[in-house]
Structures are given as structure tokens and as C-alpha cells.
Design an enzyme around this catalytic site. Structure first.
Site, short mmCIF file in Angstrom:
data_model
loop_
_atom_site.label_atom_id
_atom_site.label_comp_id
_atom_site.label_asym_id
_atom_site.label_seq_id
_atom_site.Cartn_x
_atom_site.Cartn_y
_atom_site.Cartn_z
N CYS A 1 -7.29 41.78 28.00
CA CYS A 1 -7.68 42.44 26.76
C CYS A 1 -6.60 42.30 25.70
CB CYS A 1 -7.89 43.92 27.00
SG CYS A 1 -8.98 44.28 28.36
N ARG B 1 -6.07 34.89 25.63
CA ARG B 1 -5.81 35.73 26.80
C ARG B 1 -7.04 35.86 27.69
NH1 ARG B 1 -1.37 39.42 25.08
NH2 ARG B 1 -2.10 41.04 26.48
N TRP C 1 -11.66 42.27 28.40
CA TRP C 1 -11.92 41.52 29.64
C TRP C 1 -12.39 42.56 30.64
CZ3 TRP C 1 -10.03 41.29 34.72
CH2 TRP C 1 -10.33 40.11 35.42
N ASN D 1 -6.04 48.42 26.95
CA ASN D 1 -5.83 47.31 27.89
C ASN D 1 -5.38 47.92 29.21
OD1 ASN D 1 -6.10 45.75 25.67
ND2 ASN D 1 -4.00 44.98 25.66
N GLY D 2 -5.80 47.32 30.33
CA GLY D 2 -5.31 47.79 31.62
C GLY D 2 -6.37 48.56 32.37
N GLU E 1 -2.13 23.35 44.00
CA GLU E 1 -2.24 23.47 42.54
C GLU E 1 -3.42 22.63 42.02
OE1 GLU E 1 -1.47 25.13 40.15
OE2 GLU E 1 -1.30 23.92 38.33
N LYS F 1 -6.50 24.16 39.97
CA LYS F 1 -6.82 23.67 38.64
C LYS F 1 -8.28 23.26 38.56
CE LYS F 1 -4.25 24.56 36.85
NZ LYS F 1 -3.05 25.28 36.61
N GLU G 1 -10.69 26.36 38.84
CA GLU G 1 -10.74 27.33 37.73
C GLU G 1 -11.41 26.79 36.48
OE1 GLU G 1 -5.95 27.24 36.56
OE2 GLU G 1 -7.04 29.11 36.43
N HIS H 1 -6.69 20.50 62.17
CA HIS H 1 -6.72 21.84 62.78
C HIS H 1 -7.87 22.67 62.21
CE1 HIS H 1 -3.02 21.02 64.88
NE2 HIS H 1 -2.55 20.52 63.75
N LYS I 1 -5.87 34.81 30.64
CA LYS I 1 -4.59 34.09 30.61
C LYS I 1 -3.47 34.94 31.18
CE LYS I 1 -1.81 30.75 29.58
NZ LYS I 1 -1.84 29.63 30.54
C1 AGP Z 1 -3.14 28.95 36.50
O1 AGP Z 1 -3.86 27.90 35.99
C2 AGP Z 1 -3.68 30.27 36.35
N1 AGP Z 1 -4.54 30.50 35.30
C3 AGP Z 1 -2.99 31.42 37.03
O2 AGP Z 1 -2.96 31.12 38.39
C4 AGP Z 1 -1.57 31.80 36.56
O3 AGP Z 1 -0.67 30.80 36.90
C5 AGP Z 1 -1.19 33.15 37.19
O4 AGP Z 1 -2.09 34.12 36.77
C6 AGP Z 1 0.23 33.56 36.90
O5 AGP Z 1 0.40 33.81 35.54
P1 AGP Z 1 1.86 33.98 34.94
O6 AGP Z 1 2.55 32.66 35.12
O7 AGP Z 1 1.64 34.30 33.49
O8 AGP Z 1 2.53 35.07 35.69
#
Ligand code: AGP
Length: 605
Positions: free
Chosen positions: A2, A27, A74, A98-99, A477, A481, A484, A500, A600
Site C-alpha cells: 500500500c 509498490r 494491496w 498500510n500494514g 532465482e 522470476k 512471478e 531424488h 514490490k
Molecule cells: C523478487 O523478484 C521478488 N519480487 C521478491 O522475492 C523480493 O526479492 C523479496 O520480496 C525481497 O524484497 P526486498 O529485497 O525488498 O527485501
């Protein structure tokens, strides 16, 4: 997550509030709203979905008023509907939040038992009721807010206005960031300095537990004991220009392309080529006393930690533990003396990582933070700030922050190795790191090939990534990527783990992305790859010329990376992994920069 903007202005505020919300769009959010006070009345527009929906409502039905608050939501409690969108109005009070208010349920039940009616499913409305109740019983707005704050458990940043006090804007923070902006005859409240940048560069960052009373002429900050306190006004340096995509179609693409420059920028602040030395900022603890390292982070940043574990253990022979922050503090971790705690975060505000940092500090652990936002809560709380210089990262999928974090992690591992008397050939490390930007540019030159192969991956239902050694976290990673931004199910595995269990998933419909620079582990990875190929796997091999010559024959595609030293391979191989996810998402037509359900900066647990 938010975003909050508030303006006590000398001119109409609605358009400026909307502009502030646009600057917070990155965000992640799923509804938005603005409320102003005009002629002693609240006037509000809210809309689910993107800001263009709110803008449309404002153009059909403009909002007058010199004071107002605005919010991008959000969703946490209740769907992203107009009724749940902020600002929420209860009686004389309007609020944005927010929160998460963790104890909202008992508070809500008690308020309902008193006969109060709720019209949304949000936790936020509880706070509005509590403040409204104080005001109804005669409290003035400052006292009402101060009385309510101790009742709230959880994490929050609040913006509050009271209809009968149109010249007052209140704010409060605990566990979520909030800034105050100082203007000329106007003052502001914002989730971050970026949101306020066109209005002012003069910013004060509220501390944990602070609350603030803002008028056009004054700002009074109080701590959680309600003492009047001073918070320094700093120049935010945030650009008033809206960060744009340049010639790129998406922020993510722009940020992938920025990597040679921002990684070079980051490395410049750590490398001392004339002295053949990798340096760190001054610190008031002795690295040679470190006997173990604990790295805590979330998501992409946690994979940097996993790669860092390989580097620190190999170079410095210091044992490293890596934890995802959401698990760390609840498992009551054993924190022995002489531990260096490291947090890694782009935003510096991720709630779980921040909580882990505080947990380590309260246990007496010395902490370092690899952080991109120098004004963030984590940056202000770590003992040693190791900044990345990636610049603002707008795409929800982290790209340039990841590689800049790796660059800093390499610098830290090198310093630890030197402090432990184990570093041989520091000049060589400096030389290898200096080659990263050029090698990344070469990796970027394969963009068109990767784009051409993306449609083949875009039709898959599942995609697997394999890697060994430091390329194993890179496989994780790659999978993160892809999932998401393209919404394709993807998993990363350590190559040796395939048989395994995961090999059961393999058939001729499953692309297998193999990340394997040539080197001592190459043959082993290739054996695992061939075991999967024998079962029909459609392999995309990412390797260098030697690796591709040796094992690329039966792959459906190969992506040739420059031949690089194993230390810098994760930084270079990150580029094709990011480009592949990007082009697959574009081929699928998803919202690349703001993928569904994601935020974000994850400021709630
Ligand atoms: C990565 O593409 C993400 N959107 C997410 O995993 C991100 O890296 C994670 O939320 C950590 O965020 P930060 O680096 O702002 O702490």
C-alpha cells in the site's frame, strides 16, 4: 504494498495526490482512493483496479479541496472492491493505512458489541472507529490518535484527518515506513520520499512508534511515549521526474539492461584497483573475530544469501547459515557469540527481514545490511551499511538489485577472507570483478535469441531449472522470476537432487533450463541433464562455448555466455535467466511490471 500520500496544501490537492499515488504504483496495489475536505465536508472517490480507474472517476467528478489523503491498497483483509478501498470514513474521521492490524478481530467484535456498524471487511476500519469513538467522547484529534495507538498490534503506517479540523493532518508509524515532507506554506505525508519528490525534497523519516501532527505551518513529531521529539530534516535527493521506461517496453526490461552500468557503479564503491584491493566502508567491529555468519532475507535477496554462502565458506572458511526471514525469528535461532548477521534487501523495508534484523540486534549480534534504499528502516538500523547502487527498482521482479547485491556480497566475502588470513590473489579477485560489467553486456547481446525461443517456453505448464554450486540458487532465482511474471509453474533444483524425486515430473512437455558454466562441476551437471533428456526433457542449456560444444548437441536451444571465472558466473548468468522470464511473460501477455497479487515492498508479515 500500500501507498500513502497526504497534502495540507495552499492549492487544490486532488491532482497532486493522484500524481503521488502514480509514483507509488510500483509498490503493487489493487485499488485506490482519495478523500479531500472541502467546505467542512469529506468528499471521496475510490475505484478498484488500476489508477486509471480512479483518474477516470476524478475527471468525471472532480474533487475540490486544499487538504486530503490518498491511498493505493494491496488487499490483505477483504477483496479489492470499492467498499474495501481506502480512505475509510467513520463519523468525523477519515483514514488511510498500510500494514496489518493483527488484533483487529477482538477490537472489531468489541466495537460491534457497542453497536457500531462496519461497512468494509478491512482491519483499517477498526482504527477509524476507535479514533472516531474518542472524538465522539470529546477528545481533540491529537489526543484521540495518541489514545488509540497503544491499542493497535501489528504493523502500520496511518494517515488521518478529522472533518472538523481541516487544517490538521495526522500520521503514525510502527513497522511500516512513513515520511513527512516540508513545503512552503504546505506540508505533506508520504510512504516514501519518491511519492513526495515533486512536492518537496525536504523530508523527515519518522522513527518506529512515532506519530505526527502536521499543519501548514508546523510539524510536531511525538515518540511512542508522547514526548515531543526532533527528527532531522534531510534532502531526499529523490528526483521529481516520474521515473520512465526510456526506450524500453517495461521497467523490468530497462532494469535488466541497466545492469552493466549499475553493477559497475556498485563495484566502484568497493574496488580499489590501484591498490588491488576490495574495500568495505569503515566499521567499528573486527571482521577477524567473526566465527560464523547468519544471512537472512526474503525471495530473490535470499538467493543472494545462498550464493554468498558458497563464496564465504570457500574464500573465508567461515560457516554460513542462510534463512528465509519469515522462518528465522519464529524458530528461535541459536545465535552464538562472534556471529555476523547479514540482512539483504532491495527495499530495506521487508517486514520479515526487518523483524529478523531486530531479533539479531536484540540478541547482541553485530549486523551488516546489503541494502538498496539508503534511507530505509533497515539501512538506518544495521551496524554496517553495505549499500548497493542499483538506483530505484520499479519492476516488481527484482533484477538489477539482485546482481548489485551479488557484487556487494562478493566484496564482503573477500574482506572476510582477508580478515581471516585466507585470501590469496586479491588482485585477481579485483580483476575478475572488474570484468563483470563487460561480461554482462555480452550476455545481454543474446537478447534476440532468447526472445525467439520464449514462445516455446510460454506454452509449457511446468518449467524446471537446474544448477550446481552457486548456480543452484540461480536456478531457484530463475524459477521464481518465471513464475512471478509469467504465472507458469516453475521450480529450481540442485542438479544432483533431480533423481531424488523431481525427475518424476519430466516428460517431453517440460522444458528444463540448465545453468552450467564449464568448470569442475560441469560434467556432473551434464550427467544429470542427460538423465532428464533420456526421459524426454526439452533442455535449454545456458553455458559458455566450451560447455555448449561438449553438451549442447541434443538441447532444443543453447544460450552462449562469455567464458568467465567461477566467482563472477552467477552475476553474468543471471542475465539470460532474467531475459528468459521477461520474454516468456511478454509472449504470454502478462502485466510484467506489476504482476498479479504481488507487491514490490512487502511491509506485512
Ligand atoms: C523478487 O523478484 C521478488 N519480487 C521478491 O522475492 C523480493 O526479492 C523479496 O520480496 C525481497 O524484497 P526486498 O529485497 O525488498 O527485501
Amino acid at each position: 504494498m500500500c501507498g500513502i500520500v497526504g497534502i495540507l496544501g495552499s492549492e487544490p490537492v486532488a491532482e497532486r495526490l493522484l500524481d503521488g499515488l502514480k509514483r507509488l504504483e510500483y509498490r503493487g496495489y489493487d485499488s485506490a482512493g482519495i478523500c479531500t475536505i472541502h467546505d467542512d465536508q469529506f468528499d471521496r472517490r475510490r475505484a478498484p483496479g488500476k489508477l486509471k480507474n480512479l483518474a477516470q472517476r476524478l475527471s468525471e467528478n472532480p474533487l475540490p479541496g486544499l487538504a486530503g489523503i490518498a491511498h493505493t491498497r494491496w488487499a490483505t483483509h477483504g477483496a479489492p472492491t470499492e467498499d474495501n478501498a481506502h480512505p475509510h470514513i467513520v463519523g468525523e474521521v477519515v483514514i488511510v493505512h498500510n500494514g496489518i492490524i493483527e488484533n483487529f478481530k477482538p477490537l472489531r467484535d468489541a466495537l460491534i458489541a457497542e453497536g457500531r456498524e462496519f461497512y468494509s471487511q478491512t482491519d483499517t476500519e477498526v482504527v477509524a472507529h476507535l479514533i472516531a469513538r474518542e472524538i465522539e467522547s470529546g477528545a481533540e484529534p491529537r489526543a484521540a490518535l495518541a489514545a488509540v495507538l497503544p491499542k493497535l498490534h501489528g504493523a502500520f503506517a496511518l494517515g488521518v484527518m478529522v472533518r472538523t479540523h481541516p487544517d490538521l493532518l495526522l500520521g503514525a508509524r510502527l513497522g511500516a515506513p512513513l515520511t513527512v515532507g516540508y513545503g512552503e506554506g504546505e506540508n505533506y505525508l508520504g510512504s516514501d520520499a519518491l511519492a513526495l519528490a515533486p512536492l518537496t525534497q525536504r523530508i523527515a523519516y519518522l522513527e518506529e512508534g512515532d506519530w505526527v501532527a502536521i499543519t501548514r505551518e508546523s510539524v510536531e513529531v511525538y515518540d511512542r511515549e508522547n514526548n515531543l521529539v526532533e527528527r532531522p530534516i534531510v534532502n531526499s535527493g529523490a528526483s521529481g521526474q516520474l521515473i520512465d521506461k526510456g526506450n524500453h517496453r517495461h521497467f523490468m526490461q530497462k532494469e535488466i539492461y541497466e545492469q552493466p552500468v549499475v553493477v559497475a557503479q556498485t563495484l566502484r564503491s568497493y574496488l580499489r584497483p590501484l591498490e588491488s584491493r576490495v574495500a568495505l566502508p569503515d566499521m567499528d567491529f573486527d571482521l577477524s573475530s567473526v566465527e560464523r555468519v547468519v544471512i537472512v532475507a526474503c525471495g530473490t535477496a535470499s538467493y543472494v544469501g545462498m550464493i554468498g554462502k558458497y563464496w564465504v565458506e570457500q574464500l573465508a572458511r567461515v560457516p554460513v547459515e542462510v534463512d528465509v526471514a519469515s522462518e528465522f525469528r519464529y524458530r528461535d535461532p541459536v545465535l552464538l557469540p562472534n556471529t555476523l548477521g547479514i540482512v539483504i534487501s532491495q527495499s530495506g523495508e521487508t517486514a520479515d527481514t526487518l523483524a529478523a534484523l531486530r531479533h539479531m540486534r536484540s540478541a547482541g549480534v553485530v549486523t551488516a545490511g546489503i541494502i538498496n534504499v539508503p534511507t530505509s528502516s533497515m539501512a538506518r538500523e544495521v551496524d554496517l551499511l553495505l549499500p548497493t547502487h542499483a538506483g530505484p527498482e520499479i519492476g516488481v521482479a527484482s533484477t538489477k538489485a539482485f546482481t548489485c547485491q551479488l557484487a556487494v556480497m562478493a566484496a564482503l566475502a573477500t574482506n572476510l577472507a582477508r580478515a581471516k588470513g585466507r585470501l590469496e590473489g586479491e588482485a585477481d579477485v579485483v580483476r575478475q570483478l572488474q570484468q563483470v560489467p563487460e561480461a554482462m553486456s555480452q550476455a545481454l547481446s543474446h537478447d534476440a535469441e532468447i526472445e525467439a525461443m520464449a514462445p516455446k517456453i510460454a506454452v509449457a505448464r511446468d518449467v524446471l531449472y537446474l544448477g550446481r554450486g552457486p548456480e543452484y540458487p540461480l536456478a531457484l532465482e530463475g524459477a521464481l522470476k518465471l513464475k512471478e511474471i509469467s504465472y507458469i509453474h516453475a521450480e529450481g533444483y540442485a542438479s544432483g537432487e533431480m533423481k531424488h524425486g523431481p525427475i518424476a515430473l519430466i516428460d517431453d512437455q517440460v522444458p528444463l533450463i540448465v545453468i552450467a558454466p564449464s568448470g569442475p562441476l560441469f560434467d556432473k551437471t551434464v550427467s544429470n541433464m542427460q538423465e532428464a533428456q533420456a526421459r524426454g526433457a526439452q533442455v535449454v542449456l545456458i553455458s559458455d562455448a566450451e560447455g555448449i560444444a561438449q553438451a549442447g548437441e541434443n538441447a532444443i536451444a543453447t544460450i552462449e555466455m562469455p567464458t568467465v571465472h567461477s566467482l563472477i558466473a552467477p552475476l553474468v548468468y543471471a542475465v539470460p535467466v532474467q531475459l528468459l522470464a521477461y520474454h516468456v511473460a511478454v509472449a504470454k501477455g502478462t502485466d510484467v511490471d506489476q504482476p498479479r497479487n504481488l507487491a514490490k515492498s512487502v511491509t506485512v508479515e
